[in-house]
Design a protein around this motif. Structure first.
Motif, PDB file in Angstrom:
ATOM      1  N   MET A   1     -65.270 -68.756 -60.913  1.00  0.00           N
ATOM      2  CA  MET A   1     -66.282 -69.578 -60.972  1.00  0.00           C
ATOM      3  C   MET A   1     -66.747 -69.834 -62.183  1.00  0.00           C
ATOM      4  SD  MET A   1     -68.572 -70.939 -58.640  1.00  0.00           S
ATOM      5  CE  MET A   1     -70.284 -71.559 -58.886  1.00  0.00           C
ATOM      6  N   HIS A  29     -68.557 -60.074 -58.348  1.00  0.00           N
ATOM      7  CA  HIS A  29     -67.147 -60.525 -58.597  1.00  0.00           C
ATOM      8  C   HIS A  29     -66.966 -61.497 -57.404  1.00  0.00           C
ATOM      9  CE1 HIS A  29     -67.105 -57.113 -55.799  1.00  0.00           C
ATOM     10  NE2 HIS A  29     -66.105 -57.584 -55.161  1.00  0.00           N
ATOM     11  N   SER A  30     -65.469 -62.114 -57.520  1.00  0.00           N
ATOM     12  CA  SER A  30     -65.594 -63.104 -56.552  1.00  0.00           C
ATOM     13  C   SER A  30     -64.997 -62.617 -55.155  1.00  0.00           C
ATOM     14  CB  SER A  30     -64.295 -64.226 -56.970  1.00  0.00           C
ATOM     15  OG  SER A  30     -64.163 -65.041 -55.947  1.00  0.00           O
ATOM     16  N   GLN A  33     -63.766 -65.563 -51.147  1.00  0.00           N
ATOM     17  CA  GLN A  33     -62.915 -66.634 -51.967  1.00  0.00           C
ATOM     18  C   GLN A  33     -62.423 -67.833 -50.915  1.00  0.00           C
ATOM     19  OE1 GLN A  33     -59.461 -64.145 -53.515  1.00  0.00           O
ATOM     20  NE2 GLN A  33     -60.885 -62.925 -54.554  1.00  0.00           N
ATOM     21  N   TYR A  37     -68.754 -71.049 -48.562  1.00  0.00           N
ATOM     22  CA  TYR A  37     -69.497 -69.974 -49.223  1.00  0.00           C
ATOM     23  C   TYR A  37     -70.833 -69.594 -48.279  1.00  0.00           C
ATOM     24  CZ  TYR A  37     -72.101 -66.577 -52.028  1.00  0.00           C
ATOM     25  OH  TYR A  37     -72.551 -65.455 -52.534  1.00  0.00           O
ATOM     26  N   ASP A  43     -71.374 -60.793 -54.807  1.00  0.00           N
ATOM     27  CA  ASP A  43     -70.542 -61.890 -55.194  1.00  0.00           C
ATOM     28  C   ASP A  43     -70.891 -62.466 -56.385  1.00  0.00           C
ATOM     29  OD1 ASP A  43     -68.015 -63.790 -53.915  1.00  0.00           O
ATOM     30  OD2 ASP A  43     -69.469 -64.953 -55.236  1.00  0.00           O
ATOM     31  N   GLU A  44     -70.411 -63.012 -57.236  1.00  0.00           N
ATOM     32  CA  GLU A  44     -70.498 -63.554 -58.762  1.00  0.00           C
ATOM     33  C   GLU A  44     -71.389 -64.768 -58.459  1.00  0.00           C
ATOM     34  OE1 GLU A  44     -66.862 -64.751 -60.619  1.00  0.00           O
ATOM     35  OE2 GLU A  44     -66.585 -66.107 -59.135  1.00  0.00           O
ATOM     36  N   ARG A  78     -70.704 -73.854 -53.909  1.00  0.00           N
ATOM     37  CA  ARG A  78     -71.284 -72.589 -54.288  1.00  0.00           C
ATOM     38  C   ARG A  78     -72.740 -72.973 -55.109  1.00  0.00           C
ATOM     39  NH1 ARG A  78     -66.910 -71.282 -52.624  1.00  0.00           N
ATOM     40  NH2 ARG A  78     -66.066 -69.401 -52.275  1.00  0.00           N
TER      41      ARG A  78
END
Length: 295
Positions: A1, A29-30, A33, A37, A43-44, A78
């Motif tokens: 991202m 973190h992702s 995926q 979303y 999640d990042e 996102r």
């Protein structure tokens, strides 16, 4: 991202622009995926949400967020998710613009962006890292014609870092020294990044009023880090009211149905509390409102 290559220079943007720079350490973190979303703890994307929520809490007059998305639905969706939760409009001025025109426009408007990562056939880390888009524009177009590469790097072919642009009113960044770090020594498409080891800001002479000089000096220290434990406060406007009863937004189950014809679109919204939806085993609620608009 997110692009992390060249992050060592980002704080200098406050000095170059004369604007405050807000930063937040990425802890997520992702985990989600898929293309679309759904809000996912850890999640990042939630790091971006907290960063922009922090900014909006201090600048409540902000109503929109601009991003440089060109072709990535993954990133655009996102950003839109975060904006919708903050009541902001997502502005993607470059979305689906012809990449060849975008490259020419960036160069014509004196944007000095240098390659800090390469990962495509025809791009050599030792030869092309540190070069500007102006220097490599002809080479990028040759790679497009030969191999179908994206001239703006939308296929992950390369990443850049901006050293100067019209928004940099007070200075531009000069790379004094860097190292080339190979991530993959592939003989066809090696992957390498530029790691800055020394840089400085070359201040610009401006014709603005004397106050600009003071703003430039103050901006050198205006880099605001979002506290890691910060969380947004809930406000009364985050509560929705239906038939005179108030519930938190997450307490409602909303079902939307769209009926289209050649002349009209009908949108039917069925709303019920989450508890009622669970008790009914997912049965549809009676329509609460219906709106019809001409196509």
């Amino acid at each position: 991202m997110y692009q992390t290559v060249g992050h060592q220079l980002v704080a200098a943007y406050a000095t170059c622009t004369g604007l405050p720079l807000y930063r937040k350490r990425i802890t997520g973190h992702s985990s989600s995926q898929g293309l679309s979303y759904d809000v996912s703890s850890g999640d990042e994307v939630e790091d971006l949400y907290l960063l922009l929520a922090y900014i909006k809490a201090r600048h409540p007059d902000i109503t929109a967020v601009a991003s440089g998305a060109i072709a990535s639905d993954y990133q655009r969706l996102r950003v839109e998710s975060v904006c919708s939760r903050l009541g902001c409009v997502s502005l993607a001025y470059l979305w689906h613009q012809p990449q060849d025109h975008l490259l020419s426009d960036m160069i014509a408007n004196n944007i000095e962006a240098v390659f800090v990562k390469v990962a495509a056939i025809g791009l050599d880390p030792h030869k092309h890292l540190g070069k500007s888009i102006r220097q490599l524009q002809s080479h990028l177009r040759r790679l497009r014609d030969q191999f179908g590469c994206n001239v703006c790097g939308e296929g992950g072919e390369y990443e850049t870092l901006t050293l100067d642009c019209p928004a940099f009113k007070y200075g531009h960044i000069v790379l004094d020294d860097w190292q080339v770090v190979l991530h993959s020594p592939d003989s066809i498409a090696p992957v390498g990044v530029l790691h800055p080891s020394a840089f400085h800001i070359q201040h610009k002479r401006t014709a603005h009023d004397p106050g600009d000089q003071q703003q430039q000096q103050q901006s050198e220290s205006v880099v605001i880090e979002v506290p890691q434990d910060w969380q947004p406060q809930q406000h009364p406007e985050d509560v929705c009211s239906v038939n005179g009863t108030s519930q938190q937004q997450q307490g409602w189950h909303v079902d939307l149905k769209v009926l289209e014809s050649a002349q009209h679109m009908q949108i039917i919204a069925s709303v019920e509390t989450a508890a009622a939806a669970a008790a009914a085993g997912g049965a549809a609620a009676e329509p609460l409102t219906a709106a019809e608009t001409a196509a």
